[in-house]
Motif scaffolding. Structure first.
Motif, PDB file in Angstrom:
ATOM      1  N   PRO A   4       0.766  -1.229   0.016  1.00 55.24           N
ATOM      2  CA  PRO A   4       0.174  -0.163   0.062  1.00 55.24           C
ATOM      3  C   PRO A   4       0.741   1.286  -0.018  1.00 55.24           C
ATOM      4  N   ASN A   5       0.381   2.407  -0.687  1.00 49.85           N
ATOM      5  CA  ASN A   5       1.242   3.451  -0.709  1.00 49.85           C
ATOM      6  C   ASN A   5       2.618   3.566  -1.258  1.00 49.85           C
ATOM      7  N   SER A   6       2.596   2.370  -2.257  1.00 46.04           N
ATOM      8  CA  SER A   6       3.720   1.955  -2.835  1.00 46.04           C
ATOM      9  C   SER A   6       4.072   3.116  -3.870  1.00 46.04           C
ATOM     10  N   ASN A   7       5.371   3.637  -3.916  1.00 48.54           N
ATOM     11  CA  ASN A   7       5.918   4.583  -5.203  1.00 48.54           C
ATOM     12  C   ASN A   7       6.382   3.807  -6.199  1.00 48.54           C
ATOM     13  N   ILE A   8       6.106   2.489  -6.148  1.00 47.91           N
ATOM     14  CA  ILE A   8       6.426   1.554  -7.726  1.00 47.91           C
ATOM     15  C   ILE A   8       5.028   1.329  -8.137  1.00 47.91           C
ATOM     16  N   ILE A   9       4.658   1.880  -9.504  1.00 48.85           N
ATOM     17  CA  ILE A   9       3.567   1.933 -10.133  1.00 48.85           C
ATOM     18  C   ILE A   9       3.799   1.533 -11.603  1.00 48.85           C
ATOM     19  N   VAL A  24       7.603   1.442 -12.577  1.00 50.32           N
ATOM     20  CA  VAL A  24       8.339   2.796 -12.422  1.00 50.32           C
ATOM     21  C   VAL A  24       8.346   3.236 -10.959  1.00 50.32           C
ATOM     22  N   ASN A  25       9.380   3.709 -10.669  1.00 50.43           N
ATOM     23  CA  ASN A  25       9.831   4.527  -9.401  1.00 50.43           C
ATOM     24  C   ASN A  25       9.312   5.782  -9.810  1.00 50.43           C
ATOM     25  N   VAL A  26       8.036   6.015  -9.135  1.00 49.07           N
ATOM     26  CA  VAL A  26       7.413   7.560  -9.524  1.00 49.07           C
ATOM     27  C   VAL A  26       8.047   8.691  -8.638  1.00 49.07           C
ATOM     28  N   LYS A  27       8.941   8.168  -7.741  1.00 43.94           N
ATOM     29  CA  LYS A  27       9.667   9.379  -7.007  1.00 43.94           C
ATOM     30  C   LYS A  27      10.917   9.637  -7.949  1.00 43.94           C
ATOM     31  N   THR A  28      11.611   8.986  -8.634  1.00 39.79           N
ATOM     32  CA  THR A  28      12.813   9.123  -9.381  1.00 39.79           C
ATOM     33  C   THR A  28      12.544   8.986 -10.700  1.00 39.79           C
ATOM     34  N   GLY A  29      11.530   8.339 -11.213  1.00 40.51           N
ATOM     35  CA  GLY A  29      11.163   8.472 -12.736  1.00 40.51           C
ATOM     36  C   GLY A  29      11.911   7.343 -13.347  1.00 40.51           C
ATOM     37  N   ALA A  30      12.703   6.353 -12.486  1.00 36.61           N
ATOM     38  CA  ALA A  30      13.126   5.256 -13.174  1.00 36.61           C
ATOM     39  C   ALA A  30      12.603   3.924 -13.170  1.00 36.61           C
ATOM     40  N   HIS A  61       3.637  -9.729 -12.281  1.00 37.23           N
ATOM     41  CA  HIS A  61       2.855 -10.034 -11.006  1.00 37.23           C
ATOM     42  C   HIS A  61       2.169  -8.872 -10.216  1.00 37.23           C
ATOM     43  N   TYR A  62       1.892  -7.980 -10.955  1.00 39.39           N
ATOM     44  CA  TYR A  62       1.417  -6.671 -10.465  1.00 39.39           C
ATOM     45  C   TYR A  62      -0.200  -6.487 -10.273  1.00 39.39           C
ATOM     46  N   LYS A  63      -0.538  -6.006  -9.003  1.00 38.90           N
ATOM     47  CA  LYS A  63      -1.841  -5.462  -8.765  1.00 38.90           C
ATOM     48  C   LYS A  63      -1.740  -4.097  -8.238  1.00 38.90           C
ATOM     49  N   GLY A  64      -2.455  -3.205  -8.632  1.00 36.39           N
ATOM     50  CA  GLY A  64      -2.467  -1.968  -7.954  1.00 36.39           C
ATOM     51  C   GLY A  64      -2.585  -0.834  -9.106  1.00 36.39           C
ATOM     52  N   PRO A  65      -2.783   0.516  -8.711  1.00 36.40           N
ATOM     53  CA  PRO A  65      -3.196   1.345  -9.725  1.00 36.40           C
ATOM     54  C   PRO A  65      -2.303   1.248 -10.797  1.00 36.40           C
ATOM     55  N   LEU A 248       1.211   9.611 -13.321  1.00 39.19           N
ATOM     56  CA  LEU A 248      -0.170  10.352 -13.386  1.00 39.19           C
ATOM     57  C   LEU A 248      -1.002   9.454 -12.476  1.00 39.19           C
ATOM     58  N   ALA A 249      -0.752   8.298 -12.715  1.00 39.11           N
ATOM     59  CA  ALA A 249      -1.709   7.144 -11.978  1.00 39.11           C
ATOM     60  C   ALA A 249      -1.276   7.280 -10.367  1.00 39.11           C
ATOM     61  N   LYS A 250      -0.196   7.518  -9.937  1.00 44.12           N
ATOM     62  CA  LYS A 250       0.210   7.850  -8.876  1.00 44.12           C
ATOM     63  C   LYS A 250      -0.340   9.187  -8.275  1.00 44.12           C
ATOM     64  N   ILE A 251      -0.488  10.270  -9.218  1.00 40.85           N
ATOM     65  CA  ILE A 251      -0.901  11.346  -8.830  1.00 40.85           C
ATOM     66  C   ILE A 251      -2.656  11.417  -8.409  1.00 40.85           C
ATOM     67  N   ARG A 252      -3.029  10.421  -9.333  1.00 44.32           N
ATOM     68  CA  ARG A 252      -4.517  10.269  -9.178  1.00 44.32           C
ATOM     69  C   ARG A 252      -5.060   9.202  -8.294  1.00 44.32           C
ATOM     70  N   SER A 253      -4.209   8.467  -7.663  1.00 39.79           N
ATOM     71  CA  SER A 253      -4.557   7.237  -6.741  1.00 39.79           C
ATOM     72  C   SER A 253      -4.684   7.816  -5.300  1.00 39.79           C
TER      73      SER A 253
END
Ligand code: BGC
Length: 253
Positions: A4-9, A24-30, A61-65, A248-253
Motif C-alpha cells: 500500500p502507498n507504494s511508489n512503484i507503479i 516505475v519508481n514514481v519518485k525518481t522516474g526510473a 505479478h502486478y496488482k495496483g494502480p 499520473l496514476a500515482k497522482i490520481r491514486s
C-alpha cells in the motif's frame, strides 16, 4: 509486488507497433525492472489490446494502480478519436474496460501528454518555465503543451495542416521511413511545422520525442526555429510514455 502507498507503479504504453510496460519508481522516474513488450495485435480492438495489457501486468505479478497511455484523445478515461487505432475504440470507457481486467484503478492518458509529463518532471523539461511544446514523432505526431509545468491536455497538433494535409501524414517518423526521406529533407518539413507552432503559441522551448528521439544527432543539427528558441531532444526516449502514465496514476491514486 505492490505494498500500500507504494511508489512503484506499473506504466503501460500502447503504441501502433508495440505495447510495452514496466514498473516505475514514481519518485525518481526510473524503471525498476526491464520493460516487457508485446507486438500490438491486429486488429487492435478493445478486447485484443486489453488482453495484451493484462498479460503485461501478469508478467510483473502486478496488482495496483496502473497508468496506461493511448494514442488518441482521452477525456475522463473515454477515447474520443482513432487516427492510428481501431475505430471500435471510439466512445469506449478505456479506464473502466482495463480496470475490469486488471483489478486496480486505471488512469488512461494520451500518449504524448504522458511523454510530456515524464519529460517535465524527470527529463529535458525540468526547471523549464513558460510555454514548452513537446512533439513525438512515431506512427503519428503527438503533442503536449505546458505553461509553467501545467499541461493543457489533448492538443492534437499532429493534425494541424501542412500544405492542406495533416502534419502527421507529411512528417511522422512512419512517413519519413515509408518515403525513405533523408533526415535533412525531413528536418526541412518539420522546421516549417515548428514555425507554424511558434506563430500560434510563442513557446520558449521545443522538445522532440517519440521513436525518432534516439536518432537526435541525425536531425537536430538541421532543425531550425523561427525565433531561435532552443530545440532539444526529449531525454526519456521510448520510456517516456510508461514513466508519464505511471506518474499520473500515482497522482490520481
Ligand atoms: C493521435 C494523437 C496521438 C498521436 C501520437 C495521433 O494520430 O491523434 O492522439 O497522440 O497520434 O501517437
Amino acid at each position: 509486488m505492490r505494498t500500500p502507498n507504494s511508489n512503484i507503479i506499473l506504466g503501460i504504453d500502447i503504441g501502433g507497433t508495440g505495447i510495452k510496460g514496466a514498473p516505475v519508481n514514481v519518485k525518481t522516474g526510473a524503471l525498476t525492472e526491464e520493460r516487457f513488450r508485446i507486438e500490438t495485435p491486429h486488429p487492435a480492438d478493445p478486447h485484443a489490446v486489453t488482453n495484451v495489457v493484462a498479460q503485461i501486468a501478469k508478467h510483473f505479478h502486478y496488482k495496483g494502480p496502473t497508468g496506461i497511455t493511448f494514442p488518441a484523445i482521452v477525456k475522463n478515461g473515454i477515447i474520443h478519436s482513432a487516427s492510428n487505432v481501431d475505430k471500435s475504440w471510439i466512445n469506449v470507457d478505456a479506464s473502466k474496460f482495463f480496470h475490469r481486467h486488471l483489478g486496480g484503478p486505471v488512469t488512461v492518458v494520451n500518449d504524448a501528454d504522458a511523454a510530456g509529463i515524464a519529460e517535465m518532471r524527470f527529463g529535458s523539461g525540468v526547471g523549464r518555465h513558460g510555454v514548452v511544446i513537446l512533439l513525438t514523432f512515431g506512427t503519428g505526431i503527438g503533442s503536449a503543451i505546458f505553461c509553467d509545468g501545467v499541461l493543457l491536455p489533448n492538443t492534437e497538433f499532429g493534425h494541424l495542416k501542412i500544405r492542406g494535409k495533416d502534419a502527421e501524414l507529411r512528417a511522422s517518423e512512419r512517413i519519413r521511413e515509408k518515403k525513405n526521406m533523408s533526415f535533412k529533407k525531413w528536418s526541412g518539413i518539420v522546421s516549417g511545422y515548428l514555425a507554424e507552432l511558434e506563430n500560434l503559441f510563442s513557446p520558449e522551448l521545443f522538445l522532440i520525442g517519440g521513436g525518432i528521439s534516439k536518432k537526435a544527432d541525425k536531425f537536430l543539427p538541421y532543425l531550425t526555429a523561427k525565433t531561435k528558441i532552443p530545440i532539444e531532444a526529449a531525454k526519456m526516449q521510448n520510456d517516456a510514455g510508461i514513466i508519464g502514465a505511471a506518474t499520473l496514476a500515482k497522482i490520481r491514486s
